[in-house]
Design a protein around this motif. Structure first.
Motif, PDB file in Angstrom:
ATOM      1  N   CYS A 185     -47.701  62.066 -65.456  1.00  0.00           N
ATOM      2  CA  CYS A 185     -49.112  62.446 -65.237  1.00  0.00           C
ATOM      3  C   CYS A 185     -49.832  61.623 -64.172  1.00  0.00           C
ATOM      4  O   CYS A 185     -50.966  61.938 -63.831  1.00  0.00           O
ATOM      5  CB  CYS A 185     -49.883  62.400 -66.553  1.00  0.00           C
ATOM      6  N   VAL A 186     -49.192  60.611 -63.598  1.00  0.00           N
ATOM      7  CA  VAL A 186     -49.883  59.776 -62.618  1.00  0.00           C
ATOM      8  C   VAL A 186     -50.188  60.516 -61.323  1.00  0.00           C
ATOM      9  O   VAL A 186     -51.073  60.116 -60.557  1.00  0.00           O
ATOM     10  CB  VAL A 186     -49.058  58.492 -62.328  1.00  0.00           C
ATOM     11  N   GLY A 187     -49.491  61.617 -61.084  1.00  0.00           N
ATOM     12  CA  GLY A 187     -49.783  62.425 -59.899  1.00  0.00           C
ATOM     13  C   GLY A 187     -51.219  62.920 -59.879  1.00  0.00           C
ATOM     14  O   GLY A 187     -51.809  63.102 -58.803  1.00  0.00           O
ATOM     15  N   ARG A 189     -53.829  61.245 -60.838  1.00  0.00           N
ATOM     16  CA  ARG A 189     -54.645  60.152 -60.309  1.00  0.00           C
ATOM     17  C   ARG A 189     -54.500  60.046 -58.803  1.00  0.00           C
ATOM     18  O   ARG A 189     -55.478  59.926 -58.066  1.00  0.00           O
ATOM     19  CB  ARG A 189     -54.235  58.825 -60.958  1.00  0.00           C
ATOM     20  N   PHE A 190     -53.254  60.088 -58.346  1.00  0.00           N
ATOM     21  CA  PHE A 190     -53.029  59.839 -56.930  1.00  0.00           C
ATOM     22  C   PHE A 190     -53.467  61.009 -56.044  1.00  0.00           C
ATOM     23  O   PHE A 190     -54.109  60.812 -55.015  1.00  0.00           O
ATOM     24  CB  PHE A 190     -51.554  59.517 -56.658  1.00  0.00           C
ATOM     25  N   ALA A 191     -53.134  62.216 -56.430  1.00  0.00           N
ATOM     26  CA  ALA A 191     -53.329  63.364 -55.535  1.00  0.00           C
ATOM     27  C   ALA A 191     -54.456  64.300 -55.939  1.00  0.00           C
ATOM     28  O   ALA A 191     -54.759  65.248 -55.210  1.00  0.00           O
ATOM     29  CB  ALA A 191     -52.023  64.150 -55.435  1.00  0.00           C
ATOM     30  N   GLY A 192     -55.077  64.060 -57.085  1.00  0.00           N
ATOM     31  CA  GLY A 192     -56.098  64.996 -57.563  1.00  0.00           C
ATOM     32  C   GLY A 192     -57.200  65.277 -56.571  1.00  0.00           C
ATOM     33  O   GLY A 192     -57.574  66.437 -56.331  1.00  0.00           O
ATOM     34  N   ALA A 193     -57.745  64.237 -55.957  1.00  0.00           N
ATOM     35  CA  ALA A 193     -58.853  64.421 -55.014  1.00  0.00           C
ATOM     36  C   ALA A 193     -58.421  65.203 -53.787  1.00  0.00           C
ATOM     37  O   ALA A 193     -59.191  66.012 -53.244  1.00  0.00           O
ATOM     38  CB  ALA A 193     -59.422  63.066 -54.604  1.00  0.00           C
ATOM     39  N   SER A 194     -57.187  65.000 -53.338  1.00  0.00           N
ATOM     40  CA  SER A 194     -56.713  65.714 -52.148  1.00  0.00           C
ATOM     41  C   SER A 194     -56.497  67.186 -52.432  1.00  0.00           C
ATOM     42  O   SER A 194     -56.536  68.024 -51.522  1.00  0.00           O
ATOM     43  CB  SER A 194     -55.413  65.082 -51.637  1.00  0.00           C
ATOM     44  N   GLY A 220     -56.134  52.187 -60.133  1.00  0.00           N
ATOM     45  CA  GLY A 220     -54.856  52.494 -59.507  1.00  0.00           C
ATOM     46  C   GLY A 220     -55.110  53.200 -58.195  1.00  0.00           C
ATOM     47  O   GLY A 220     -56.237  53.613 -57.899  1.00  0.00           O
ATOM     48  N   SER A 221     -54.087  53.364 -57.409  1.00  0.00           N
ATOM     49  CA  SER A 221     -54.250  53.965 -56.080  1.00  0.00           C
ATOM     50  C   SER A 221     -54.426  55.474 -56.147  1.00  0.00           C
ATOM     51  O   SER A 221     -53.908  56.145 -57.034  1.00  0.00           O
ATOM     52  CB  SER A 221     -53.038  53.648 -55.205  1.00  0.00           C
ATOM     53  N   MET A 222     -55.165  55.981 -55.176  1.00  0.00           N
ATOM     54  CA  MET A 222     -55.250  57.421 -54.931  1.00  0.00           C
ATOM     55  C   MET A 222     -55.136  57.621 -53.429  1.00  0.00           C
ATOM     56  O   MET A 222     -55.153  56.657 -52.656  1.00  0.00           O
ATOM     57  CB  MET A 222     -56.571  57.994 -55.462  1.00  0.00           C
ATOM     58  N   GLY A 223     -54.982  58.855 -53.019  1.00  0.00           N
ATOM     59  CA  GLY A 223     -54.876  59.124 -51.589  1.00  0.00           C
ATOM     60  C   GLY A 223     -55.481  60.476 -51.235  1.00  0.00           C
ATOM     61  O   GLY A 223     -55.564  61.373 -52.078  1.00  0.00           O
TER      62      GLY A 223
END
Length: 478
Positions: A185-187, A189-194, A220-223
């Motif tokens: 499920c960490v995807g 966090r990272f890619a949700g905004a994109s 945590g990181s996002m991009g």
């Protein structure tokens, strides 16, 4: 009855002691002459770690006197000085700083979030995600649309316009290995905004990456990927309990409006360093085995489990070798990598320089899964070397190291991957790790001294075996 109980307890203790003695006395019979030597040396490594270990006090110093060490921060700079100092104190043959430019993101003022139900204001624990942009000065307020996965979010289209998209995909708690649940499920966090930014979403919030229900938001990181700047939206994590409550309230109040405010920003890249030290190999000094973890951490807590424990355990491998007068055949190189959390610049630069300088790495071990009870190792190597490491199970199993399986190794040693390099990830028990991961609760008091020391000894043991046997393996000859 009391006498009977005492007699029973005494009998159990005596039986247990005799059983243990019997197992210990029997075990050498299963070993070859060389394995008996290995078994004895491994026992000495554990004895030294548990009676003369330094890792716990090193960790206390790092976390209590420096604290969180986000790349580019003054605390990260202090940690570099600290790392160089303790490597020299251990007496490594050489210690140096490896320059690297790292990202410099800052959190700014404490974040705020709330919504109102029936006139009652409900505050929500929230934190900005690394590399997110800030909200406007007055924050943002919008209706919420809930999704449970990136796949679901990709189908929103115009439905996301003007909304705050709430990613509420939880850990699969049926998975025993919690890192697999995290990976599932960490995807979000990272890619949700994109994903939802180009649909015209106003903001993005995500359920914290944890298998527990609590009030601590996990950063945590996002991009933003390659989306246009105008589509970049503020991104934050809310606590798991906050996510549960928001989801429940949305069912009865689908038009509720959520407010959040954050003032984070990304500054120009900053100069920093990997901290490197080594014990020169007595027979093959040109062949290198890395042992390491990452020196940086997130800013909310003190970076104790992530990855202070990995740093001090890695250095303790060298300390245990020296205390036991083990002279490695190959060079053992301890590396405190910088910027694992939000950029991987330290690992990338280390691997680049290794290639540029023609260095021959034959193995690497990383500790970046917390300081809990040792369970084993995962191996990323050619099949011959996977089998070689698995053949050491009978030497390591008496110390609880039963899980020696093919799998991933670690983010910082990953760039060294090659058919001739054996990469190993240290794997402690993971059940409590995501209680603390990337939160304000990742502090020194959450680390158990004995568990930490057992981990150091476990790492030293497999490095001892790798040093003794890997360099003779034909698959590793240059």
């Amino acid at each position: 009855m009391k006498k009977l109980t005492l007699l029973t307890i005494a009998s159990v203790i005596i039986f247990s002691c005799k059983t243990e003695q019997k197992e210990i006395s029997k075990s050498p019979a299963k070993f070859s002459v060389e394995e008996k030597k290995d078994s004895t040396n491994i026992k000495h490594l554990f004895n030294t770690a548990l009676t003369q270990g330094k890792s716990y006090e090193w960790l206390r110093d790092l976390t209590s006197n420096i604290g969180g060490r986000l790349s580019g921060s003054p605390e990260a700079a202090k940690a570099v000085i600290w790392g160089e100092k303790i490597m020299n104190e251990v007496g490594l043959d050489s210690v140096w700083l490896q320059p690297v430019m790292v990202p410099h993101w800052v959190r700014g003022e404490k974040e705020e979030a709330n919504y109102t139900i029936n006139g009652n204001k409900i505050n929500v624990p929230i934190c900005a995600l690394g590399f997110s942009i800030a909200t406007p000065t007055n924050g943002i307020t919008a209706e919420v649309i809930e999704v449970k996965s990136l796949e679901e979010a990709k189908k929103l289209g115009d439905k996301a316009k003007g909304k705050i998209v709430f990613f509420n995909g939880a850990f699969d708690n049926t998975l025993i290995h919690t890192f697999k649940a995290y990976g599932g499920c960490v995807g979000q966090r990272f890619a949700g905004a994109s994903v939802v930014g180009p649909f015209g979403a106003k903001g993005m919030i995500v359920r914290s990456m944890t298998n527990g229900i609590n009030d601590y938001p996990h950063t945590g990181s996002m991009g933003y990927g390659d989306i246009a700047k105008e589509h970049q939206i503020p991104a934050a994590a809310i606590s798991s309990r906050g996510a549960e409550n928001l989801s429940k309230h949305l069912k009865n109040n689908p038009n509720l409006k959520f407010y959040f405010k954050q003032s984070c920003k990304t500054l120009p890249d900053a100069p920093s360093f990997n901290v490197v030290g080594e014990i020169k190999g007595s027979l093959n000094p040109d062949k290198i085995m890395v042992v390491g973890g990452h020196l940086d951490s997130w800013d909310l807590g003190d970076g104790a489990h992530d990855d202070g424990t990995g740093i001090v355990q890695s250095l303790e491998v060298a300390y245990l070798f020296k205390k036991n007068n083990i002279k490695p055949k190959n060079t053992i190189r301890i590396v405190f990598f910088m910027n694992e959390e939000n950029g991987m610049k330290g690992a990338t630069e280390y691997a680049r320089l290794a290639k540029e300088n023609g260095e021959l790495h034959i193995g690497a071990l990383e500790s970046d899964a917390g300081g809990h009870t040792p369970r084993g190792f995962s191996i990323d190597a050619n099949q011959k070397n996977v089998h070689l490491l698995q053949s050491w199970k009978k030497l390591l199993a008496p110390y609880g190291l039963h899980d020696i399986d093919k799998g991933g190794s670690g983010a910082d040693i990953g760039p060294l991957k090659d058919d001739h390099v054996t990469l190993v990830g240290y794997r402690p028990d993971s059940q409590r790790y995501f209680d603390y991961h990337h939160t304000v609760t990742d502090t020194f008091d959450k680390v158990n001294k004995r568990e930490l020391e057992l981990g150091s000894a476990s790492m030293a043991s497999i490095i001892y075996l790798m040093d003794k046997y890997l360099y003779t393996n034909e698959t590793l000859k240059p």
